[in-house]
Design an enzyme around this catalytic site. Structure first.
Site, PDB file in Angstrom:
ATOM      1  N   ASP A   1      -7.454  -6.729   1.251  1.00 42.70           N
ATOM      2  CA  ASP A   1      -7.305  -7.917   2.580  1.00 42.70           C
ATOM      3  C   ASP A   1      -8.325  -7.096   3.499  1.00 42.70           C
ATOM      4  O   ASP A   1      -9.187  -7.980   4.193  1.00 42.70           O
ATOM      5  CB  ASP A   1      -5.925  -7.633   3.261  1.00 42.70           C
ATOM      6  CG  ASP A   1      -4.996  -8.196   2.007  1.00 42.70           C
ATOM      7  OD1 ASP A   1      -5.257  -8.727   0.923  1.00 42.70           O
ATOM      8  OD2 ASP A   1      -3.753  -8.089   2.305  1.00 42.70           O
TER       9      ASP A   1
ATOM     10  N   TYR B   1       7.308  -6.212  -3.147  1.00 43.47           N
ATOM     11  CA  TYR B   1       5.676  -5.850  -3.555  1.00 43.47           C
ATOM     12  C   TYR B   1       5.959  -4.392  -3.770  1.00 43.47           C
ATOM     13  O   TYR B   1       5.134  -3.888  -4.696  1.00 43.47           O
ATOM     14  CB  TYR B   1       5.177  -6.146  -1.995  1.00 43.47           C
ATOM     15  CG  TYR B   1       3.760  -5.695  -2.233  1.00 43.47           C
ATOM     16  CD1 TYR B   1       2.832  -6.722  -2.322  1.00 43.47           C
ATOM     17  CD2 TYR B   1       3.137  -4.477  -1.911  1.00 43.47           C
ATOM     18  CE1 TYR B   1       1.313  -6.518  -2.315  1.00 43.47           C
ATOM     19  CE2 TYR B   1       1.813  -3.892  -2.061  1.00 43.47           C
ATOM     20  CZ  TYR B   1       0.973  -5.165  -2.203  1.00 43.47           C
ATOM     21  OH  TYR B   1      -0.551  -4.885  -2.239  1.00 43.47           O
TER      22      TYR B   1
HETATM   23 MG    MG Z   1      -0.724  -9.194   5.198  1.00 40.57          MG
END
Ligand code: MG
Ligand code: ADP
Length: 393
Positions: A173, A225
């Site tokens: 990201d 996650y």
């Molecule tokens: Mg995020």
């Protein structure tokens, strides 16, 4: 300055009774393909969105930080002295963590007044968190006179999210937010940190990339996650590997895993990572050669692997993908060439490679379908691959 930038500068003036020194922006991202590969030393192929997190900033003469978000109207105040993980919580932890991370790396910062605005949908798997971290990081570094290469800024932002916010995300990201280019996807080898800008222009072929927010609650923070990450690490240990990426380097076929991993859950998790890395490289190849049917198939195969092997999809996103791919579309819409859930999982967004002219028809179809299932109506937009983090003014 654009009207938007002027408005943000004006808001800053109102909030802090002085002008800002500049405005910085960092985009959210869509991951075309490569899900849960980044913390396994693998490949990802994200691109940056036009939607950004923007921060208006000015230095202070003390070591205090005031950070205000126009999104929730809240202001957090903290001192850089004695700043430790846990000292700032909630949304402001993403900003505080970035500053903490810069200081941890030896870059002493002055205090700052920060005003944040963002168009990146929050918690939709489009990485509003990295956009926030990277915009604040870029602003703070530049105002403090710290020169940081893109990779270093991304790594410090990841450190902030991992160790200050407490989210064990990989590097994708932040790298996408910092290093992406307009009209390109970013092929990133997360082990070597080598990047390649892959031209990504669909318009000339009458195609587009549709992003649909499923509106399904994003349940990442529930530890799923982290659980997937731990399962991957356990799988690598069992196979005697540093990271699962080595399976790709060694040319291991997915079928060979069965004999080596007796636990069926570990087998499925590892198989997803192995096949997903292969799919990223196939998608890059398909993009480079304009083989869009193949790109579509690869996206759909990624969804199936996330659903069956990694088990991170939900009913809402599975239904979305099915509807988009259904050959029976009304109002002359053509089915998508491929579709998949994106982001960490358990809701968030679905992307689809579509014929641009079918945008309205497909969006109408998924909205109609959601109503029938009693799901919240999804929203959608066409994503333009856009530029990475930058100073706006
Ligand atoms: Mg995020
Ligand atoms: P995603 O990155 O997919 O959007 P995350 O759960 O990782 O989802 O990050 C979302 C969180 O980031 C929000 O809950 C909020 O705490 C924070 N955030 C992002 N942008 C802003 C903003 N402009 N103002 C306040 N908080 C923000």
């Amino acid at each position: 300055m654009s009207t938007e930038q002027l408005a943000l500068a004006e808001e800053f003036q109102q909030a802090y009774a002085r002008p800002c020194a500049g405005i910085w922006a960092a985009p959210g991202r869509v991951n075309l393909i490569g899900e849960h590969t980044d913390y396994n030393g693998g490949f990802v192929l994200p691109f940056a969105l036009p939607q950004t997190s923007r921060v208006a900033a000015a230095l202070r003469t003390d070591r205090m930080v005031h950070v205000r978000s126009l999104l929730n109207g809240e202001t957090a105040e903290f001192s850089l002295d004695g700043l430790v993980p846990g000292a700032v919580e909630g949304w402001a932890a993403y900003a505080a963590g970035m500053l903490w991370s810069l200081e941890q790396a030896g870059h002493l910062l002055p205090g700052l007044d920060l005003l944040i605005d963002s168009e990146v949908p929050i918690g939709a798997g489009l990485s509003s968190s990295a956009a926030l971290e990277c915009s604040v990081g870029l602003a703070a570094a530049e105002l403090a006179g710290v020169e940081l290469p893109a990779v270093a800024l991304a790594q410090l932002a990841q450190h902030a999210e991992n160790d200050f916010v407490g989210m064990p995300c990989g590097i994708m990201d932040q790298m996408a937010s910092v290093a992406a280019r307009a009209e390109h996807a970013l092929l990133l080898d997360t082990r070597s940190m080598r990047i390649e800008h892959v031209p990504f222009r669909l318009e000339q072929d009458g195609l587009a990339l549709l992003v649909i927010d499923s509106q399904a609650e994003h349940r990442l923070v529930d530890g799923e996650y982290a659980a997937r990450r731990a399962q991957c690490e356990a799988g690598a240990r069992e196979l005697g590997l540093e990271s699962l990426r080595e399976l790709n380097d060694d040319g291991v076929a997915p079928e060979e895993l069965t004999a080596r991993l007796p636990d069926p859950v570990t087998l499925r998790r590892v198989r997803h990572v192995l096949t997903e890395n292969t799919r990223v490289l196939a998608a890059k190849e398909a993009l480079s050669t304009g083989s869009y049917a193949q790109l579509g198939e690869t996206l759909s195969a990624s969804h199936a692997s996330q659903r069956d092997d990694f088990e991170i999809t939900v009913e809402e996103t599975d239904t979305l993908v099915e509807t988009l791919m259904s050959p029976h579309q009304s109002h002359g819409a053509q089915p998508a060439l491929g579709a998949r859930q994106v982001g960490g999982g358990f809701g968030g967004c679905v992307i689809a490679l579509i014929h641009t002219e079918s945008f309205d028809g497909l969006l109408g179809a998924v909205q109609e379908n959601a109503r029938q299932h009693g799901f919240t109506e999804p929203t959608g937009f066409l994503a333009q691959p856009s530029a990475g983090a930058r100073r706006l003014s």
